[in-house]
Design a protein around this motif. Structure first.
Motif, mmCIF file in Angstrom:
data_model
loop_
_atom_site.group_PDB
_atom_site.id
_atom_site.type_symbol
_atom_site.label_atom_id
_atom_site.label_comp_id
_atom_site.label_asym_id
_atom_site.label_seq_id
_atom_site.Cartn_x
_atom_site.Cartn_y
_atom_site.Cartn_z
ATOM 1 N N TRP A 255 -6.543 -6.569 1.060
ATOM 2 C CA TRP A 255 -6.732 -5.160 1.390
ATOM 3 C C TRP A 255 -6.475 -4.870 2.860
ATOM 4 O O TRP A 255 -6.419 -3.710 3.261
ATOM 5 N N GLU A 256 -6.322 -5.908 3.682
ATOM 6 C CA GLU A 256 -6.070 -5.705 5.104
ATOM 7 C C GLU A 256 -4.581 -5.680 5.424
ATOM 8 O O GLU A 256 -4.191 -5.402 6.548
ATOM 9 N N GLN A 257 -3.741 -5.977 4.440
ATOM 10 C CA GLN A 257 -2.298 -5.974 4.667
ATOM 11 C C GLN A 257 -1.806 -4.537 4.873
ATOM 12 O O GLN A 257 -2.417 -3.579 4.417
ATOM 13 N N GLY A 258 -0.672 -4.432 5.551
ATOM 14 C CA GLY A 258 -0.104 -3.112 5.809
ATOM 15 C C GLY A 258 0.865 -2.690 4.720
ATOM 16 O O GLY A 258 1.655 -3.505 4.239
ATOM 17 N N ASP A 259 0.799 -1.444 4.308
ATOM 18 C CA ASP A 259 1.739 -0.874 3.348
ATOM 19 C C ASP A 259 2.503 0.255 4.034
ATOM 20 O O ASP A 259 1.912 1.058 4.770
ATOM 21 N N ARG A 260 3.797 0.313 3.779
ATOM 22 C CA ARG A 260 4.614 1.372 4.382
ATOM 23 C C ARG A 260 4.463 2.658 3.592
ATOM 24 O O ARG A 260 4.662 2.688 2.385
ATOM 25 N N ARG A 266 0.192 1.669 7.034
ATOM 26 C CA ARG A 266 -1.265 1.827 7.021
ATOM 27 C C ARG A 266 -1.889 0.686 6.253
ATOM 28 O O ARG A 266 -1.264 0.109 5.354
ATOM 29 N N GLU A 267 -3.131 0.365 6.603
ATOM 30 C CA GLU A 267 -3.817 -0.712 5.892
ATOM 31 C C GLU A 267 -3.982 -0.338 4.423
ATOM 32 O O GLU A 267 -4.258 0.811 4.076
ATOM 33 N N ARG A 268 -3.803 -1.350 3.563
ATOM 34 C CA ARG A 268 -3.749 -1.111 2.125
ATOM 35 C C ARG A 268 -5.029 -0.465 1.593
ATOM 36 O O ARG A 268 -4.966 0.371 0.684
ATOM 37 N N LEU A 269 -6.188 -0.827 2.144
ATOM 38 C CA LEU A 269 -7.430 -0.245 1.641
ATOM 39 C C LEU A 269 -7.456 1.261 1.874
ATOM 40 O O LEU A 269 -7.913 2.024 1.014
ATOM 41 N N ASP A 270 -6.969 1.704 3.016
ATOM 42 C CA ASP A 270 -6.901 3.141 3.275
ATOM 43 C C ASP A 270 -5.886 3.819 2.363
ATOM 44 O O ASP A 270 -6.095 4.947 1.899
ATOM 45 N N VAL A 271 -4.764 3.129 2.117
ATOM 46 C CA VAL A 271 -3.753 3.683 1.206
ATOM 47 C C VAL A 271 -4.362 3.879 -0.181
ATOM 48 O O VAL A 271 -4.229 4.942 -0.799
ATOM 49 N N PHE A 272 -5.026 2.836 -0.667
ATOM 50 C CA PHE A 272 -5.687 2.943 -1.976
ATOM 51 C C PHE A 272 -6.707 4.068 -1.985
ATOM 52 O O PHE A 272 -6.780 4.857 -2.939
#
Length: 676
Positions: A255-260, A266-272
């Motif tokens: 969940w700390e990985q970055g997603d474009r 943005r960090e994946r947890l925020d994206v989710f």
């Protein structure tokens, strides 16, 4: 702060320690050394470290005083690591002085005053950091190497330890004791904090949010986590158990990985969290408003906070399985992979809902319809600018309608009539594949993926599944620089027509294929006989095995038509005789106008809902669709629309509904209401 026996506790729901060398450790160390130099010049000016917020925690009479760190855990933890590093510098040199013992008292409580071994530590970090913190404070990292440890707590201590050692090299070995003693005095007496000390009844959450902007900015998910658990803690819920069961899985490195997202990462947890809140609220939620949306939804209600936590956990597992294509169904996994061709995040809330509330053939039908819709629009170069609004409307329709979801999705998409939302027909796709210069209009990865999919369809189910090793690239069969090996007719008029036709067809799908990068570069602008020989020799793709002995514009047209046939077969569209659309053409402002169902003027929707539930036993559930089909005195000319009922029960701003005697609820993913 640290001079008396005290327990400074970081709530388990706060984020882990994240400060680093560049932004915090090195600047702090330079400030400490600058203060040290000033003190040597008889300038006792203290260095101000900022402010922290604490809140008194209730405890038994006679127990060590406990305070919760509301804001400032990163700063206080860093100070403890610095003090431990300087204290250990004494220890590693065999120095036991008044200054060294004073430093130890700043990080450890009186052992005779504690009942629990863990209470010896003046600061007690959040769960994720405790093991590393205890290793530091117990002296287990005195001689450790940076490459041998994990976690910012351990790395931070070792950074300060090495910084002190490097500084002492410049001081000179004979002066180590004097220098360390003076450094200990600087740390003890000349580093100052402002402490905001709250009582038990003060609003810690409000102050936490106000001060959030200092230091390393908190993610929206950090703020939401703090909101949920502080609300639960204030109501006496079992915070530790709820954290372990529902939130701890979200602290996985995944969940700390970055997603474009567009041009941002943005960090994946925020994206989710953004996609999840859209599903929860059935409303658009901007990335900068995630926390505000969650706060309005919770509104200080512990029951809502716990329900929100449980739903976050459930949807997070679904999000991960969808992202990783681990859905237990090859057709669905393939559909999800192909949806990525459209490269749009606007589909994610819809997919979350589908995988949470639909199953089997129903879910499969919905996903494949979405795949056909977005991929056809990509090939036809239709704009995605309306997707956000349109997919949100589809999500609301699914949440309000108890019809099979596959049918709802297909009918909704097929009913779109505006150019910004229409589902391209077979004729549209054929025209795009055979005439559009898609090599220039699409990204290379989109062209490559579409051609690979068409190749798999051409091979059919009886062929082996081809696994490609290495990267593929798009190749023009008739090269872009064709003049050397592809002469024009001698007749001037025929040559002009042929040149024009080649220009029109050169970048169409009929003239494109995919090859390994090594093969592509070796072929370059060679003649057709050479190129075809090498392709047949090295390529296993079915479309490449079908290449004829001659190649020209007529062959490009034939192959384009063949690929168009494959495309409409891979991505089918329902027959054109769809039910009457529920949408009018675009209005003068460019927005589609929904037809209002039910006649007569708008009545009192709350009164309509109350009347529908009158006489039903407590606990009875009705879907929005069912409520909209009932008559009432409030709507004598026809019941209100599903959208109007949904908006009344589930306000778009996330605030609780106020319809008396019923509460909004959901059964199997379909929204409705339940009699209290």
């Amino acid at each position: 702060m640290f001079g008396r026996d005290v327990r400074l506790v970081v709530p388990l729901f706060q984020r882990a320690y994240v400060w680093n060398e560049e932004k915090q450790w090195a600047p702090l160390w330079q400030d400490v050394l600058a203060t040290y130099e000033r003190s040597a010049d008889d300038d006792p000016a203290a260095h101000f470290l900022g402010a922290v917020v604490l809140q008194l925690r209730p405890g038994a009479l006679g127990a060590i005083e406990q305070r919760e760190i509301i804001d400032g855990q990163q700063r206080l933890t860093t100070l403890q690591l610095l003090i431990a590093a300087v204290s250990d510098a004494f220890t590693r040199r065999g120095l036991d002085t008044k200054a060294s013992r004073r430093l130890r008292r700043l990080i450890a409580n009186d052992p005779d005053a504690v009942d629990d071994e863990a209470d010896i530590h003046k600061l007690w970090p959040t769960n994720r950091d405790r093991s590393g913190y205890v290793e530091v404070m117990d002296g287990r990292l005195l001689e450790a190497n940076v490459g041998e440890v994990e976690g910012q707590i351990r790395r931070g201590y070792l950074w300060f330890r090495d910084a002190v050692d490097a500084w002492l090299v410049d001081v000179g070995e004979d002066d180590h004791e004097v220098a360390l003693s003076r450094l200990a005095e600087v740390i003890s007496d000349l580093l100052e904090l402002v402490v905001i000390d709250l009582g038990e009844q003060d609003d810690a959450q409000m102050i936490f949010e106000t001060l959030n902007a200092r230091g390393t900015p908190l993610r929206a998910s950090d703020l939401i986590k703090n909101l949920i658990f502080r609300t639960l803690q204030d109501s006496g819920r079992p915070v530790d158990r709820l954290y372990e069961k529902y939130w701890k899985p979200l602290e996985d490195p995944y969940w700390e990985q970055g997603d474009r997202i567009g041009r941002l990462v943005r960090e994946r947890l925020d994206v989710f969290m953004g996609h999840f809140l859209v599903v929860l609220l059935n409303a658009e939620v901007q990335s900068h408003s995630l926390f505000d949306a969650a706060r309005r939804y919770v509104s200080g209600d512990a029951h809502r906070a716990e329900s929100l936590l449980i739903e976050i956990d459930r949807y997070a597992a679904i999000f991960r399985s969808v992202q990783d294509r681990q859905v237990g169904d090859d057709t669905l996994a393939t559909g999800l992979e192909r949806l990525a061709i459209a490269d749009t995040q606007t589909l994610q809330p819809l997919l979350l809902w589908l995988f949470a509330h639909a199953e089997g053939d129903d879910r499969r039908q919905a996903v494949l319809a979405l795949e056909s819709y977005v991929v056809r629009r990509v090939m036809c170069r239709m704009t995605p600018k309306n997707y956000n609004r349109m997919f949100l409307e589809l999500l609301r329709r699914l949440s309000e309608d108890d019809a099979p979801v596959g049918k709802v999705v297909e009918e909704f998409l097929a009913a779109q009539r505006a150019e910004s939302a229409v589902w391209p027909t077979d004729a549209d796709v054929r025209r795009a594949v055979t005439t559009f210069p898609l090599y220039r209009l699409l990204r290379r990865d989109q062209v490559q993926r579409i051609l690979r999919i068409l190749d798999a369809e051409a091979a059919g189910p009886k062929s082996e599944r081809l696994v490609v090793q290495g990267s593929l690239s798009v190749e023009h069969l008739m090269p872009q620089s064709w003049r050397e090996h592809w002469p024009l007719p001698l007749d001037e008029n025929a040559a002009a027509r042929e040149e024009e036709t080649r220009a029109e067809l050169l970048h169409t799908f009929g003239n494109l294929t995919v090859l390994t990068s090594a093969l592509n570069s070796s072929l370059s602008n060679g003649s057709w006989s050479t190129k075809r020989h090498e392709i047949l020799r090295h390529s296993a793709l079915h479309l490449n095995r079908e290449l004829p002995g001659d190649w020209g514009t007529a062959r490009i047209v034939e192959r384009g038509e063949r690929l168009a046939d494959l495309a409409v077969r891979v991505w089918p569209r329902p027959a054109s005789d769809q039910p009457e659309s529920s949408w009018l053409p675009e209005g003068p402002d460019g927005e589609e106008k929904p037809l209002r169902r039910g006649g007569g003027p708008r009545g009192d929707i709350a009164a309509h809902i109350v009347e529908v539930f009158a006489g039903l036993p407590a606990g009875s559930f009705m879907t929005i669709s069912q409520i909209s089909k009932c008559s009432s005195a409030a709507y004598p000319d026809g019941p209100p629309s599903q959208g109007a009922i949904s908006a009344r029960l589930f306000p778009r701003d996330g605030r609780p509904s106020t319809v008396p005697g019923v509460r909004p609820d959901t059964e199997r993913g379909v929204r409705g209401a339940r009699r209290l």
